[in-house]
Design an enzyme around this catalytic site. Structure first.
Site, PDB file in Angstrom:
ATOM      1  N   ASP A  44      27.098 -24.004  60.690  1.00 12.49           N
ATOM      2  CA  ASP A  44      27.535 -23.733  59.319  1.00 12.49           C
ATOM      3  C   ASP A  44      28.041 -22.298  59.252  1.00 12.49           C
ATOM      4  O   ASP A  44      28.093 -21.607  60.268  1.00 12.49           O
ATOM      5  CB  ASP A  44      26.361 -23.939  58.342  1.00 12.49           C
ATOM      6  CG  ASP A  44      25.247 -22.914  58.522  1.00 12.49           C
ATOM      7  OD1 ASP A  44      25.345 -22.038  59.409  1.00 12.49           O
ATOM      8  OD2 ASP A  44      24.264 -22.985  57.764  1.00 12.49           O
TER       9      ASP A  44
ATOM     10  N   ASP B  72      27.229 -18.801  56.979  1.00 13.49           N
ATOM     11  CA  ASP B  72      26.241 -18.252  56.046  1.00 13.49           C
ATOM     12  C   ASP B  72      26.758 -16.966  55.413  1.00 13.49           C
ATOM     13  O   ASP B  72      27.253 -16.086  56.117  1.00 13.49           O
ATOM     14  CB  ASP B  72      24.941 -17.928  56.797  1.00 13.49           C
ATOM     15  CG  ASP B  72      24.391 -19.121  57.553  1.00 13.49           C
ATOM     16  OD1 ASP B  72      23.833 -20.018  56.918  1.00 13.49           O
ATOM     17  OD2 ASP B  72      24.547 -19.153  58.798  1.00 13.49           O
TER      18      ASP B  72
ATOM     19  N   ASP C 147      26.518 -21.972  53.546  1.00 14.85           N
ATOM     20  CA  ASP C 147      25.351 -21.512  52.786  1.00 14.85           C
ATOM     21  C   ASP C 147      25.690 -20.219  52.073  1.00 14.85           C
ATOM     22  O   ASP C 147      26.153 -19.261  52.702  1.00 14.85           O
ATOM     23  CB  ASP C 147      24.149 -21.250  53.716  1.00 14.85           C
ATOM     24  CG  ASP C 147      23.485 -22.528  54.192  1.00 14.85           C
ATOM     25  OD1 ASP C 147      23.661 -23.577  53.528  1.00 14.85           O
ATOM     26  OD2 ASP C 147      22.798 -22.483  55.230  1.00 14.85           O
TER      27      ASP C 147
HETATM   28  P1  TTP Z   1      20.979 -21.120  60.105  1.00 14.98           P
HETATM   29  O1  TTP Z   1      22.304 -21.156  59.446  1.00 14.98           O
HETATM   30  O2  TTP Z   1      20.177 -22.362  60.025  1.00 14.98           O
HETATM   31  O3  TTP Z   1      21.087 -20.750  61.654  1.00 14.98           O
HETATM   32  P2  TTP Z   1      22.098 -19.826  62.465  1.00 14.98           P
HETATM   33  O4  TTP Z   1      23.172 -19.291  61.561  1.00 14.98           O
HETATM   34  O5  TTP Z   1      21.277 -18.817  63.178  1.00 14.98           O
HETATM   35  O6  TTP Z   1      22.699 -20.782  63.543  1.00 14.98           O
HETATM   36  P3  TTP Z   1      23.830 -21.927  63.328  1.00 14.98           P
HETATM   37  O7  TTP Z   1      25.005 -21.485  64.116  1.00 14.98           O
HETATM   38  O8  TTP Z   1      23.215 -23.164  63.870  1.00 14.98           O
HETATM   39  O9  TTP Z   1      24.123 -22.038  61.877  1.00 14.98           O
HETATM   40  O10 TTP Z   1      20.086 -19.974  59.495  1.00 14.98           O
HETATM   41  C1  TTP Z   1      20.538 -18.630  59.396  1.00 14.98           C
HETATM   42  C2  TTP Z   1      19.412 -17.725  59.037  1.00 14.98           C
HETATM   43  O11 TTP Z   1      18.988 -17.944  57.711  1.00 14.98           O
HETATM   44  C3  TTP Z   1      18.179 -17.921  59.909  1.00 14.98           C
HETATM   45  O12 TTP Z   1      17.815 -16.684  60.460  1.00 14.98           O
HETATM   46  C4  TTP Z   1      17.086 -18.325  59.001  1.00 14.98           C
HETATM   47  C5  TTP Z   1      17.589 -17.926  57.638  1.00 14.98           C
HETATM   48  N1  TTP Z   1      17.160 -18.847  56.588  1.00 14.98           N
HETATM   49  C6  TTP Z   1      16.294 -18.374  55.619  1.00 14.98           C
HETATM   50  O13 TTP Z   1      15.911 -17.209  55.622  1.00 14.98           O
HETATM   51  N2  TTP Z   1      15.873 -19.234  54.651  1.00 14.98           N
HETATM   52  C7  TTP Z   1      16.272 -20.530  54.620  1.00 14.98           C
HETATM   53  O14 TTP Z   1      15.867 -21.277  53.720  1.00 14.98           O
HETATM   54  C8  TTP Z   1      17.178 -21.010  55.645  1.00 14.98           C
HETATM   55  C9  TTP Z   1      17.654 -22.422  55.675  1.00 14.98           C
HETATM   56  C10 TTP Z   1      17.587 -20.118  56.596  1.00 14.98           C
HETATM   57 MN    MN Z   2      24.225 -20.597  60.284  1.00 11.79          MN
HETATM   58 MN    MN Z   3      22.658 -21.767  57.302  1.00 10.92          MN
END
Ligand code: TTP
Ligand code: MN
Ligand code: MN
Ligand code: MN
Length: 377
Positions: A204, A206, A301
């Site tokens: 995703d 973020d 996100d």
């Molecule tokens: P993710 O988007 O799940 O993971 P990522 O960006 O490291 O890897 P990917 O490439 O698979 O997307 O989460 C990003 C960060 O957000 C992770 O360090 C945990 C944090 N997080 C929170 O703090 N609270 C939450 O509710 C969620 C879902 C994630």
């Molecule tokens: Mn992510």
């Molecule tokens: Mn995420």
């Protein structure tokens, strides 16, 4: 001479937040295996076992060389008996029978497919597995009752399981930046998550959003979402209000690791250049529009943080998940402090410690600063 004779002893610290873990490392053949076992443990809701395997894998990611012999591991932390047995088997035979049989197992494959659906967690996937379901198609054929998130998850299954590229993340960053600034001039938008750690692909994209004027960010998310919807950019969204604002109980420790920011889990409809997009794509969500433009679904996100919590939110949303977990464990076990994505509380001084940057938080925690690109634990 054995290769290990050339390798200087590595003094490895035991918490992942004390170490530098680059994105690209030397022991993928071992870490992939250990992470398969970690994931399998998650599927059976055995968190302790899962974390143990993830910590082992993470230690190997921080090594500056390829592991070739067991004696190279003798001074390393976190490597439990089970992990060592798996590593030994791989070093001797090339593969681990436990890892291979896990990967082959019907349960593991079904759980991977089912939890790979947006909106489906381990509990739901496990219940479906026990009812004989194995894949998203099985859900459709048996007419399973799905919530809105899961419906979107099934509908866009293929796109959402296609890695998001850095290029796509940059396009989405531009869209989010323009939209948020139109809604709230002066807002600051930061790309967080895996892309901030230097990943070239992600599951995703973020974003963390704030505004230098404390309070200006309150109830911002619905306005952002409306503006995105007006542009026809959202295929799905679920906004959660800031539960801190609602409860008015200040920056207390959250009950779980989930933070309480205003947030939006969404699926963007991203225009894809028709020339770079394969013709006759099998993607179930891809449709051809009037001018031959195509699109695909991408998970995004969005999180809104008050300025005073922005450093904590940035640290908390940059990851990796294991790095975050280790930071909190370090804070609690070594410093009698409590770290969340909102604040840092010092139990001895009985007060919150302020920070305007990630660097200051590391300093409060008595840790050497680790830049995002080295937080790939
Ligand atoms: P993710 O988007 O799940 O993971 P990522 O960006 O490291 O890897 P990917 O490439 O698979 O997307 O989460 C990003 C960060 O957000 C992770 O360090 C945990 C944090 N997080 C929170 O703090 N609270 C939450 O509710 C969620 C879902 C994630
Ligand atoms: Mn992510
Ligand atoms: Mn995420
Ligand atoms: Mn497509």
């Amino acid at each position: 001479m054995k290769p290990s004779d050339f390798t200087p002893a590595v003094k490895m610290k035991s918490y992942a937040c004390q170490r530098r873990t680059p994105l690209k490392h030397h022991n993928l053949f071992l870490t992939d295996a250990l992470e398969t076992l970690a994931q399998n443990a998650e599927f059976s809701e055995n968190e302790g076992r899962s974390v143990a395997f993830r910590r082992s894998a993470s230690v190997l990611k921080a090594l500056p060389h390829v592991v070739r012999a067991m004696d190279e591991l003798k001074d390393l932390p976190c490597l439990g008996e089970h992990s060592l047995r798996v590593i030994k088997e791989i070093l001797e035979d090339g593969t681990s029978s436990e890892v291979e049989s896990t990967r082959q197992s019907e349960q593991f494959q079904a759980m991977k497919a089912l939890t790979g659906i947006f909106g489906v967690g381990v509990r739901t996937a496990d219940r479906w597995f026990r009812e004989g379901l194995r894949s998203p198609l099985d859900l459709i054929h048996t007419g399973q009752k799905l919530n809105h998130a899961q419906q979107a998850g099934v509908q866009y299954y293929k796109d959402l399981n296609t890695p998001v590229t850095k290029k796509e993340a940059v396009v989405i960053s531009d869209i989010v930046e323009k939209t948020v600034k139109a809604v709230l001039p002066g807002a600051i938008i930061t790309l967080t998550g895996g892309f901030r750690r230097g990943k070239e692909v992600g599951h995703d994209v973020d974003f963390l959003i704030t505004h230098p004027e404390e309070g200006a960010e309150e109830r911002l998310m619905p306005k952002i979402v409306n503006c995105l919807e007006d542009q026809g950019l959202l295929l799905y969204q679920k906004t959660t209000v800031n539960s801190y604002l609602e409860s008015k109980d200040g920056p207390a420790r959250p009950a779980s690791n989930m933070d309480r920011f205003e947030r939006c889990f969404s699926i963007f409809k991203l225009e894809v250049d028709s020339e770079t997009h394969a013709e006759g794509s099998l993607s179930n969500s891809c449709s051809t529009h009037h001018s031959g433009s195509t699109w695909r679904a991408v998970r995004v996100d969005l999180v809104v943080s008050p300025y005073s919590q922005f450093a904590f939110a940035t640290l908390g949303w940059t990851g990796s998940k294991l790095f975050e977990r280790e930071l909190r464990r370090w804070a609690g076990q070594e410093k009698a402090m409590s770290l969340s994505s909102h604040a840092l509380y010092d139990s001895k001084q009985q007060r919150y410690l302020r920070a305007n940057s990630e660097e200051e938080i590391f300093t409060h925690l008595g840790l050497e600063y680790i830049p995002p690109s080295e937080r790939n634990a």
